[in-house]
Design a protein around this motif. Sequence first.
Motif, PDB file in Angstrom:
ATOM      1  N   VAL A 150       0.837  -1.206   0.000  1.00  0.00           N
ATOM      2  CA  VAL A 150       0.000   0.000   0.000  1.00  0.00           C
ATOM      3  C   VAL A 150       0.873   1.257   0.000  1.00  0.00           C
ATOM      4  N   ALA A 151       2.043   1.173   0.575  1.00  0.00           N
ATOM      5  CA  ALA A 151       2.951   2.318   0.589  1.00  0.00           C
ATOM      6  C   ALA A 151       3.436   2.666  -0.812  1.00  0.00           C
ATOM      7  N   CYS A 152       3.444   1.695  -1.709  1.00  0.00           N
ATOM      8  CA  CYS A 152       3.919   1.912  -3.077  1.00  0.00           C
ATOM      9  C   CYS A 152       2.782   2.121  -4.079  1.00  0.00           C
ATOM     10  N   ALA A 153       1.548   1.948  -3.642  1.00  0.00           N
ATOM     11  CA  ALA A 153       0.416   1.923  -4.568  1.00  0.00           C
ATOM     12  C   ALA A 153      -0.090   3.291  -4.983  1.00  0.00           C
ATOM     13  N   GLY A 154       0.406   4.334  -4.392  1.00  0.00           N
ATOM     14  CA  GLY A 154      -0.069   5.667  -4.740  1.00  0.00           C
ATOM     15  C   GLY A 154      -1.123   6.141  -3.760  1.00  0.00           C
ATOM     16  N   LEU A 155      -1.851   7.172  -4.167  1.00  0.00           N
ATOM     17  CA  LEU A 155      -2.831   7.777  -3.272  1.00  0.00           C
ATOM     18  C   LEU A 155      -4.110   6.950  -3.213  1.00  0.00           C
TER      19      LEU A 155
END
Length: 77
Positions: free
Chosen positions: A48-53
Amino acid sequence: MVMDWAYFARCIKEHFVPPRWRNPLIELASLYKIGTIDNYTKHFMAHVACAGLLNKQQQVNMYTAGLLEPLKIDVEF
């Protein structure tokens, strides 16, 4: 064993650099609970930290989508 620098550099890139075609949101959406809930949560948080907003509700929806029954029902309600 003798290896040239170009080969060494290519091996390092293949191991440590994510591929350009990688789509973190798709990876997050395809994440399913396998093993412990702690392990799933750890992997989910990393993705989730890499998935964007994503807003909080979207994060909750994606998290619960990867859970198995009956845990999924317990978390959703």
